[in-house]
Each structure stands twice: as structure tokens, then as C-alpha cells.
Design a protein around this motif. Structure first.
Motif, short mmCIF file in Angstrom:
data_model
loop_
_atom_site.label_atom_id
_atom_site.label_comp_id
_atom_site.label_asym_id
_atom_site.label_seq_id
_atom_site.Cartn_x
_atom_site.Cartn_y
_atom_site.Cartn_z
N GLU A 269 0.74 -1.24 -0.08
CA GLU A 269 0.09 -0.02 0.04
C GLU A 269 0.84 1.33 0.16
O GLU A 269 0.48 2.13 -0.62
CB GLU A 269 -1.01 -0.13 1.27
CG GLU A 269 -1.95 -1.29 1.10
CD GLU A 269 -2.74 -1.39 2.49
OE1 GLU A 269 -2.11 -0.52 3.60
OE2 GLU A 269 -3.95 -1.58 2.68
N ILE B 201 2.24 1.79 -3.53
CA ILE B 201 1.05 2.42 -4.43
C ILE B 201 0.79 3.75 -4.09
O ILE B 201 0.60 4.70 -5.15
CB ILE B 201 -0.16 1.74 -4.07
CG1 ILE B 201 0.10 0.02 -4.78
CG2 ILE B 201 -1.35 2.00 -4.94
CD1 ILE B 201 -1.21 -0.74 -4.56
N PHE C 52 -7.35 4.73 -12.57
CA PHE C 52 -6.46 3.69 -12.08
C PHE C 52 -6.53 3.11 -10.77
O PHE C 52 -6.39 1.95 -10.26
CB PHE C 52 -4.74 3.69 -12.64
CG PHE C 52 -4.21 2.67 -12.45
CD1 PHE C 52 -4.10 1.47 -13.19
CD2 PHE C 52 -3.02 2.56 -11.68
CE1 PHE C 52 -3.67 0.53 -13.24
CE2 PHE C 52 -2.02 1.65 -11.72
CZ PHE C 52 -2.26 0.65 -12.16
N ASN D 41 -9.69 1.21 -10.22
CA ASN D 41 -9.13 0.03 -10.79
C ASN D 41 -8.45 -1.02 -9.88
O ASN D 41 -8.71 -2.05 -9.47
CB ASN D 41 -8.76 -0.15 -12.18
CG ASN D 41 -8.22 -1.53 -12.52
OD1 ASN D 41 -7.06 -1.96 -12.69
ND2 ASN D 41 -9.19 -2.17 -13.03
N LEU D 42 -7.47 -0.24 -9.07
CA LEU D 42 -6.89 -1.03 -8.10
C LEU D 42 -7.37 -1.52 -6.83
O LEU D 42 -7.13 -2.66 -6.35
CB LEU D 42 -5.45 -0.22 -7.61
CG LEU D 42 -4.09 0.01 -8.65
CD1 LEU D 42 -3.06 0.92 -8.19
CD2 LEU D 42 -3.76 -1.26 -8.69
N CYS E 245 -5.39 -0.08 -16.69
CA CYS E 245 -6.42 -1.27 -16.16
C CYS E 245 -6.72 -2.33 -16.80
O CYS E 245 -6.99 -3.52 -16.05
CB CYS E 245 -7.88 -0.39 -16.24
SG CYS E 245 -7.61 1.19 -14.94
N ASN F 176 -3.57 -4.47 -15.92
CA ASN F 176 -3.65 -4.95 -14.29
C ASN F 176 -4.75 -5.89 -14.14
O ASN F 176 -4.58 -6.64 -13.51
CB ASN F 176 -4.27 -3.68 -13.37
CG ASN F 176 -4.00 -3.78 -12.20
OD1 ASN F 176 -3.03 -4.35 -11.48
ND2 ASN F 176 -5.30 -3.72 -11.49
N ARG G 82 -4.11 -9.60 -12.61
CA ARG G 82 -5.01 -10.14 -11.53
C ARG G 82 -5.51 -11.25 -11.85
O ARG G 82 -5.65 -12.37 -10.79
CB ARG G 82 -5.95 -9.13 -11.08
CG ARG G 82 -6.80 -9.38 -10.07
CD ARG G 82 -7.52 -8.29 -9.63
NE ARG G 82 -7.18 -6.91 -9.41
CZ ARG G 82 -7.60 -5.72 -9.49
NH1 ARG G 82 -9.03 -5.69 -9.84
NH2 ARG G 82 -7.04 -4.74 -9.15
#
Length: 278
Positions: free
Chosen positions: A114, A117, A186, A189-190, A244, A247, A251
């Protein structure tokens, strides 16, 4: 030992209330000092900056044979404007410092992932915001000239300095905030709020909204002023959409790998030593 490592790795999570307050006070003092130094720099740059700000109005008066001027409607108006402009410049100039102080206070309470990020978002957001402000500075002369062109023949433009400064600040902030669109998308999206496919499906309505917002943020009837904002916004939107989608793929691969490892582990018998350790 475990407690020591935990405190070192996540110091703010174990700080007492008094330590939190002292930490906040120190960060606040550093931010205020940076703001004051930035305001002093803004005070020193006020005269050349103000000359640049009113240059579009002076050009209209000289080149289009119309009366246009900046008016200070009070005894202390010029001083008030200088103070406000200096503080605004100080806020912009010192933004990397007080943003860092803010994140330095918050991030110790976050996990390592975190924290990375959050710092990455800050590192990306600052240049994007500055880029938007710089683009607004380039658009400003066209916007002023276009708006003053609505003055009827025989009329004059005696513009209050305070109102003009408010107009300029809103224009700069509108462009700067608009350039943060990819960071917001973004980020959503995360955290799993929006998927890349959902963002991509809404590209038609997004293009329409961007055009409407650009027309409002770049207040000028000339089409180029609007496209100065539309083109980079759409570029950043599709860039954020691509990130996105990448990502989402990452994922999905991680989820598939985790599922495969879970199934493999479920098919393997647990040894007596492992059962004893459990």
C-alpha cells in the motif's frame, strides 16, 4: 524480537497518541515553512507574473482598437491581490514538499504494498497536475481574447483585478485537476471498483462528457481552446484504460495461479509432521 521488527516495519501503527500529535505537528511546521518560503518567492515574482497575466488584455486593447484595462476598485485592492497571488504561487511552488510531508505522515501506517502504491500515485499526480496548469497557462491568452470578443461595438472592458485573478485561478485549477483523471481511474481499478472492460465500454459517453467538461473548463468560443484540453484528456483516458486492462490480466493470472496451487495442495496428503506442527 518480533515486536521490535513489527514496530520498525510499521512504526506509526504502534505510536502513542502523543507521538502521533508530535509527528503531525512537525510535519505541519515543515509544510507551513515551505508554504511561507514559496509565498516569499511568489512575492518576489509578483510584478513580472502580473505583467504576464494582464498581457492578453493589453494585447486586445492594442490590436483590436478596444478599451480594455484592469481596475483596482479600492485603496487596498492592489495589496490584497498581491498577497493572494503570492500565497497561490507559494501553494503551487511548495506542493511537492507539503505533499511529501502529508504522505510521510500517512504511509508508515500502511502495509509495504500500500505504501508503494501511495507513493507512486503521489509521484505521478504532481507532474500531471503541473502539466495541466502549464497547458492552462498556454490556453489563457486565447480564452481571454475569445471572451472579450463578445463585447458589443462601442463598449469597453474595465475588468476588476480580483475577478480576473479568480478567473485565472479557476482555469489553472480546472486544467490541473482534469489531468488527474487517469490516476483516479487507475486507483479505482486497483481497489476493484472498476474493471478495465467496464471503463472501455463507457468510452462513448466518456468522450461526450470530456468534450462538455472541456467546453466549460476552457471558457472560450474558439474551438481550439476546447481541443487543447480534449486531446490530452482523451489520451490520458485511453492510457489509463490500457493500464487497467493490463492490471486485470495480471490479477486474473495471479488468481488462476493461486487456484492451481490450491487444487494441487488439496490433492496432496498431509504428512504426520505437518499435522503435528498444525
Amino acid at each position: 524480537m518480533a515486536t521490535g521488527r513489527g514496530r520498525k516495519g510499521n512504526r506509526q501503527a504502534r505510536m502513542a497518541l502523543g507521538e502521533h500529535l508530535r509527528e503531525f505537528r512537525n510535519r505541519l511546521i515543515k509544510s507551513a515553512a515551505a508554504l511561507v518560503l514559496g509565498a516569499i518567492a511568489g512575492f518576489l515574482l509578483y510584478n513580472p507574473l502580473f505583467s504576464q497575466l494582464i498581457e492578453p488584455i493589453m494585447n486586445v486593447a492594442e490590436n483590436e482598437d478596444r478599451f480594455a484595462s484592469i481596475n483596482f476598485d479600492g485603496v487596498a485592492s492592489s495589496f490584497d491581490l498581491m498577497v493572494q497571488t503570492s500565497l497561490f504561487l507559494g501553494l503551487l511552488v511548495s506542493s511537492p514538499i507539503w505533499l511529501y510531508q502529508m504522505w510521510a505522515f500517512i504511509t508508515p501506517g500502511l502495509k509495504d504494498k500500500e505504501r508503494r502504491i501511495a507513493l507512486s500515485f503521489m509521484a505521478i499526480s504532481v507532474p500531471l497536475f503541473v502539466g495541466g496548469v502549464f497547458l492552462a497557462w498556454l490556453v489563457l491568452p486565447n480564452a481571454v481574447r475569445a471572451l472579450l470578443s463578445f463585447t458589443p461595438e462601442g463598449g469597453s472592458n474595465v475588468i476588476t483585478a480580483q475577478l480576473y485573478l479568480t478567473f485565472v485561478m479557476r482555469l489553472l485549477l480546472a486544467f490541473g485537476i482534469a489531468f488527474l483523471l487517469p490516476v483516479v481511474l487507475f486507483g479505482l481499478n486497483l481497489v476493484g471498483v472498476l474493471s478495465g472492460r467496464q471503463i472501455l465500454k463507457s468510452w462513448r459517453i466518456t468522450v461526450l462528457l470530456v468534450c462538455v467538461l472541456a467546453a466549460m473548463a476552457a471558457p472560450g468560443p474558439d474551438i481550439m481552446s476546447m481541443f487543447y484540453l480534449v486531446i490530452p484528456l482523451l489520451f490520458f483516458f485511453f492510457l489509463a484504460t490500457g493500464l487497467c486492462l493490463l492490471n486485470d490480466r495480471r490479477r486474473a493470472r495471479q488468481a488462476a495461479k493461486h487456484e492451481t496451487e490450491t487444487e494441487t495442495g488439496a490433492d496432496t496428503a498431509t504428512s504426520a509432521d505437518e499435522l503435528q506442527n498444525l
